[in-house]
Design an enzyme around this catalytic site. Structure first.
Site, PDB file in Angstrom:
ATOM      1  N   HIS A 109      21.124  37.777  15.707  1.00  0.00           N
ATOM      2  CA  HIS A 109      19.595  38.449  15.490  1.00  0.00           C
ATOM      3  C   HIS A 109      18.554  37.707  16.647  1.00  0.00           C
ATOM      4  O   HIS A 109      18.919  36.924  17.093  1.00  0.00           O
ATOM      5  CB  HIS A 109      18.853  37.288  14.188  1.00  0.00           C
ATOM      6  CG  HIS A 109      16.894  37.909  13.847  1.00  0.00           C
ATOM      7  ND1 HIS A 109      16.284  37.354  14.461  1.00  0.00           N
ATOM      8  CD2 HIS A 109      17.343  38.437  12.887  1.00  0.00           C
ATOM      9  CE1 HIS A 109      15.350  38.348  13.590  1.00  0.00           C
ATOM     10  NE2 HIS A 109      15.694  38.216  12.721  1.00  0.00           N
ATOM     11  N   ASP A 187      22.958  29.201  12.271  1.00  0.00           N
ATOM     12  CA  ASP A 187      21.548  30.163  11.835  1.00  0.00           C
ATOM     13  C   ASP A 187      22.261  31.243  10.056  1.00  0.00           C
ATOM     14  O   ASP A 187      22.247  32.002  10.544  1.00  0.00           O
ATOM     15  CB  ASP A 187      21.684  31.475  12.508  1.00  0.00           C
ATOM     16  CG  ASP A 187      20.751  32.485  12.367  1.00  0.00           C
ATOM     17  OD1 ASP A 187      19.811  32.490  10.817  1.00  0.00           O
ATOM     18  OD2 ASP A 187      20.261  33.235  13.012  1.00  0.00           O
ATOM     19  N   GLN A 190      20.166  34.350   6.853  1.00  0.00           N
ATOM     20  CA  GLN A 190      21.187  35.212   4.869  1.00  0.00           C
ATOM     21  C   GLN A 190      21.597  34.609   4.136  1.00  0.00           C
ATOM     22  O   GLN A 190      22.097  34.967   3.047  1.00  0.00           O
ATOM     23  CB  GLN A 190      21.628  35.867   5.990  1.00  0.00           C
ATOM     24  CG  GLN A 190      20.720  37.159   7.026  1.00  0.00           C
ATOM     25  CD  GLN A 190      19.083  38.195   6.672  1.00  0.00           C
ATOM     26  OE1 GLN A 190      19.668  37.965   5.054  1.00  0.00           O
ATOM     27  NE2 GLN A 190      18.293  38.279   7.350  1.00  0.00           N
ATOM     28  N   LYS A 213      13.840  34.014   2.707  1.00  0.00           N
ATOM     29  CA  LYS A 213      14.918  35.087   2.246  1.00  0.00           C
ATOM     30  C   LYS A 213      15.352  34.267   0.926  1.00  0.00           C
ATOM     31  O   LYS A 213      16.647  34.759   0.883  1.00  0.00           O
ATOM     32  CB  LYS A 213      15.443  34.961   3.344  1.00  0.00           C
ATOM     33  CG  LYS A 213      15.727  35.825   4.110  1.00  0.00           C
ATOM     34  CD  LYS A 213      16.006  36.179   5.524  1.00  0.00           C
ATOM     35  CE  LYS A 213      14.870  36.345   6.854  1.00  0.00           C
ATOM     36  NZ  LYS A 213      15.097  38.059   7.098  1.00  0.00           N
ATOM     37  N   CYS A 351      16.503  43.620  14.549  1.00  0.00           N
ATOM     38  CA  CYS A 351      16.174  42.597  15.492  1.00  0.00           C
ATOM     39  C   CYS A 351      17.358  41.966  15.744  1.00  0.00           C
ATOM     40  O   CYS A 351      17.554  41.069  15.645  1.00  0.00           O
ATOM     41  CB  CYS A 351      15.387  41.342  14.449  1.00  0.00           C
ATOM     42  SG  CYS A 351      14.109  41.457  14.411  1.00  0.00           S
TER      43      CYS A 351
HETATM   44  C1  LIG Z   1      19.888  36.422  11.175  1.00  0.00           C
HETATM   45  C2  LIG Z   1      18.582  35.830  10.973  1.00  0.00           C
HETATM   46  N1  LIG Z   1      18.878  35.141  11.912  1.00  0.00           N
HETATM   47  C3  LIG Z   1      17.088  34.510  11.990  1.00  0.00           C
HETATM   48  C4  LIG Z   1      15.890  35.045  11.362  1.00  0.00           C
HETATM   49  C5  LIG Z   1      14.153  34.885  11.707  1.00  0.00           C
HETATM   50  O1  LIG Z   1      14.201  34.232  10.170  1.00  0.00           O
HETATM   51  P1  LIG Z   1      13.044  34.331   9.886  1.00  0.00           P
HETATM   52  O2  LIG Z   1      11.881  34.907   9.200  1.00  0.00           O
HETATM   53  O3  LIG Z   1      13.071  32.846   8.665  1.00  0.00           O
HETATM   54  O4  LIG Z   1      12.215  33.227  11.287  1.00  0.00           O
HETATM   55  C6  LIG Z   1      16.652  36.810  10.367  1.00  0.00           C
HETATM   56  C7  LIG Z   1      15.199  37.432   9.795  1.00  0.00           C
HETATM   57  O5  LIG Z   1      14.788  38.755   9.512  1.00  0.00           O
HETATM   58  C8  LIG Z   1      17.421  36.484  10.535  1.00  0.00           C
HETATM   59  O6  LIG Z   1      17.946  37.335   9.488  1.00  0.00           O
END
Ligand SMILES: Cc1ncc(COP(=O)(O)O)c(C=O)c1O
Length: 394
Positions: A109, A187, A190, A213, A351
């Site tokens: 992302h 990260d 998800q 999420k 993204c």
């Molecule tokens: C894989 C991944 N990383 C990072 C993020 C960003 O997360 P946050 O909305 O908690 O800042 C997202 C959000 O869509 C995501 O899907």
């Protein structure tokens, strides 16, 4: 069968299949917001009257719940943030002097790409990207080559791809990275909505968590930091609630986690995060996983029956998101048409532009499930897609 726990589904006709973007919130989470704002609204860690103490206790209770939820060792290893984006920016800003190269996967992302660009400019760190293989599989041979060529690396990799649902084998990635002396951050944006996470079993050094999420309010999340790295982590912002002693020329900070949580926190949101985790504990991951797995498999089977559908991976080692296109059809057009039929999915690059560019596409239609989605949701989606395709092809 779980929809009754979520007021959104009582109030809305929408078939909600955009859980990769954010999840719906159970009643217990929503009630906790009203409760805080109507019964004991006060700031935390400051004043010493009854409701302020209660707010602090409820807030700190969530640190313990989250610590146990991911099997961390100590409360100080749990630092609250706004979400994964802030968690990764925090580590990139505060820890980047401890390594020379960042290694990421091809499926990241933007939140796990652009913070490294900012650090790259100021610190001269290199950014290396692990290739993907057929079926979007992680290329372990290339990973080892990168680790070998770049001693002193920081590996920052998504657990589950938000764009394609691909699950990375974190345990193996971490083992290999540690064998080469690298440090590992995951990260986990998800992750918690779909999978049980045990930071000790995965042996990760940092794990970024998104509350919204994971059925919690927006604007909350956390970063797990393995205890041995806390002393090397600089505060990334300071101010109220981080301070031990201040005069006009100098200040000393509290210990972790407080030195990393500057300013008034999203108190209600964090309390709601605790309720979301309790809700998951109540229904249990075993049920979440088996229920969601069945619906995800059914989704895949039904999608495959649609004409000219293009997938980029099969559903082995995947959960949550399923991404696809239709030959000769612009994904945005599908999004606009099925929105009119009350189907909520995301269309676009999710993204994750770099992987879209690698695949030679601008984006996909992404259906992303949670455990409360059911077979009827899939049937309604398929009916809407069938109608949309007919309109666009006629
Ligand atoms: C894989 C991944 N990383 C990072 C993020 C960003 O997360 P946050 O909305 O908690 O800042 C997202 C959000 O869509 C995501 O899907």
């Amino acid at each position: 069968m779980f929809k009754n726990d979520f007021p959104y589904f009582q109030n809305s006709k929408v078939v909600y299949l955009d859980n990769g973007a954010t999840t719906q919130k159970p009643k217990s989470v929503i009630d906790s917001q009203v409760d805080y704002y109507t019964q004991y609204c006060a700031n935390t860690h400051r004043s010493n009257f009854g409701h302020a103490n209660k707010a602090t206790q409820e807030f700190e209770k969530v640190r313990v719940i989250l610590k146990e939820f991911i099997n961390a060792s100590k409360n100080e290893e749990i630092i609250f943030t706004k979400g994964v984006t802030e968690s990764i920016n925090f580590i990139a800003s505060s820890f980047a002097t401890h390594f020379k190269t960042v290694i990421i996967s091809s499926l990241e992302h933007h939140s796990n790409i652009t913070p490294w660009h900012m650090q790259g400019r100021s610190l001269g760190n290199g950014l290396e990207v692990v290739n993907f293989k057929e079926n979007l599989d992680f290329d372990f041979e290339h990973f080892e080559e990168l680790l070998k060529a770049n001693p002193n690396s920081f590996v920052s990799i998504t657990h589950i791809s938000n764009a394609f649902g691909k699950i990375h084998d974190i345990k193996t990635i971490t083992k290999i990275a540690h064998d080469y002396g690298a440090i590992v951050m995951i990260d986990g944006a998800q992750s918690l909505a779909h999978l049980k996470v045990d930071v000790k079993e995965l042996d990760v050094d940092f794990f970024a968590i998104s509350g919204h999420k994971t059925f919690a309010p927006t604007g909350v999340g956390a970063i797990y930091v393995k205890e041995k790295f806390l002393k090397d982590l600089k505060a990334y912002q300071t101010g109220g609630a981080t301070i031990n002693d201040v005069d006009f020329n100098h200040s000393t900070l509290l210990d972790s986690p407080y030195k990393f949580e500057a300013g008034t926190q999203n108190i209600a949101g964090i309390i709601g995060f605790g309720k979301a985790l309790e809700y998951i504990n109540h229904i249990h991951y075993k049920n979440i996983q088996s229920y969601e797995h069945n619906v995800y498999n059914y989704l895949d089977e039904e999608l495959k029956k649609l004409p000219d559908i293009i997938f980029y991976n099969d559903i082995s080692d995947s959960i949550g998101s399923r991404s696809f296109n239709f030959k000769g059809i612009v994904h945005d057009d599908i999004g606009i048409l099925i929105d009119k039929m009350n189907i909520a999915v995301r269309v676009g690059h999710h993204c994750a532009q770099p992987i879209m560019k690698k695949l030679g596409i601008k984006g996909t239609i992404r259906v992303s499930t949670a455990f409360y989605n059911d077979f009827v949701d899939v049937d309604k989606l398929i009916e809407a897609l069938t109608k949309a395709l007919k309109i666009l092809k006629d």
